[in-house]
Design an enzyme around this catalytic site. Structure first.
Site, PDB file in Angstrom:
ATOM      1  CE1 TYR A  33      -6.135  -6.622  -6.899  1.00  0.00           C
ATOM      2  CE2 TYR A  33      -6.202  -7.850  -4.858  1.00  0.00           C
ATOM      3  CZ  TYR A  33      -6.124  -6.752  -5.506  1.00  0.00           C
ATOM      4  OH  TYR A  33      -5.887  -5.545  -4.726  1.00  0.00           O
ATOM      5  CG  HIS A  84      -5.693  -8.949   1.543  1.00  0.00           C
ATOM      6  ND1 HIS A  84      -6.179  -9.266   0.102  1.00  0.00           N
ATOM      7  CD2 HIS A  84      -5.764  -7.476   1.680  1.00  0.00           C
ATOM      8  CE1 HIS A  84      -6.099  -8.250  -0.605  1.00  0.00           C
ATOM      9  NE2 HIS A  84      -5.661  -6.984   0.041  1.00  0.00           N
ATOM     10  NE  ARG A 120      -3.485  -2.102   2.852  1.00  0.00           N
ATOM     11  CZ  ARG A 120      -3.313  -3.479   3.516  1.00  0.00           C
ATOM     12  NH1 ARG A 120      -2.119  -3.436   3.946  1.00  0.00           N
ATOM     13  NH2 ARG A 120      -4.115  -4.336   3.884  1.00  0.00           N
TER      14      ARG A 120
END
Length: 300
Positions: A281, A272, A151
């Site tokens: 995804y 995650h 991120r």
């Protein structure tokens, strides 16, 4: 009689519980407060209160919001916030029953993440002018961002002691202050090494400061500043499609799956906590396969 002050106190107690028990971020707490405050304003118009709302109050409001043009995803998020509050209130004995127990929304299909093709990623990463110190810093940042699937907040928060170039890993502090070790690819290691040997020392007036990628005043670069840099390099690379702060992270996950990576491995790399978050995804990878089939198969 319950008052607006009582409703505000209930919201404060709920948010305090989330922060104390689950370590919810300030950003998430603010989102909950906005949703709950909007709900209190609506209830006030109907002469109802937060802990004494009728079962029909929310469905009527959701219908009005739909007619006013609010998206289904916006209503779904609002409903999720209110559900969490009322579950907490029920557990605390503040209400005898959940007023939202029978409220349902049509299922929202998750939006596919905006991503880039591999050739576009290559152009974007190669866009910074590495003959300059800022360009070399940006190249190293893009390599690490894409190579480790971070991120943007995780990238700009990196410190020098989080990187182990000999082992080729970076220690990342993600959501909920959870640490994970993520491997760096050869390209990321090479460019990060070049940056650390030269440009970082030039860009930092105090080399003892911990920020791996400094912005101004020897402090870590802000997310906004780095995102501005990415958009600048995207224009240089001729990438016209809209980008988001997560674009390279999405590309990292999608490209791994396209090349046969296991979904659980991708989950661990992305940090995650729930596999269902990573499964989006697979839809992106499937959409790409279908497009390739349609373009190149004789019966596509």
């Amino acid at each position: 009689m319950k008052t607006l002050d009582d409703d505000t106190a209930s919201i404060d107690a709920f948010l305090d519980a989330l922060w104390l028990e689950q370590g919810v971020s300030d950003h998430t707490l603010s989102a909950y407060r906005r949703d709950l405050s909007a709900w209190v304003r609506r209830l006030t118009e109907c002469d109802e209160t937060l802990l004494a709302s009728s079962p029909t109050a929310l469905p009527a409001w959701l219908d009005e919001r739909r007619e006013a043009g609010y998206r289904l995803t916006s209503n779904a998020r609002l409903l999720s916030s209110l559900r969490r509050f009322y579950r907490w209130a029920l557990e605390c004995g503040l209400i005898e029953g959940d007023p939202l127990a029978e409220v349902r929304l049509p299922r929202v299909r998750p939006a596919l993440p905006n991503t880039l093709e591999e050739a576009e990623v290559e152009r974007l990463i190669a866009a910074p002018d590495v003959s300059t110190d800022l360009g070399l810093r940006d190249r190293a940042m893009l390599e690490v961002l894409y190579g480790a699937g971070l991120r943007v907040s995780e990238l700009v928060g990196l410190t020098t002691d989080a990187v182990n170039l000999r082992q080729g890993v970076v220690r990342v502090r993600g959501k909920g202050d959870k640490d994970r070790l993520v491997p760096l690819g050869e390209e990321a290691i090479e460019w990060l090494s070049r940056y650390l040997r030269g440009s970082r020392g030039v860009l930092m007036s105090d080399a003892t400061r911990p920020a791996l990628f400094p912005g101004r005043h020897d402090r870590s670069m802000t997310r906004q500043a780095f995102w501005y840099r990415i958009k600048t390099h995207a224009r240089t690379a001729g990438i016209e499609r809209p980008l988001s702060p997560h674009t390279l992270r999405h590309a990292f996950a999608t490209h791994l799956l396209n090349h046969g990576a296991n979904l659980r491995v991708v989950q661990l790399l992305l940090g995650h906590s729930d596999l269902s978050t990573t499964q989006i995804y697979t839809h992106v990878a499937q959409a790409r396969l279908e497009r390739l089939h349609a373009d190149h198969h004789p019966r596509g």
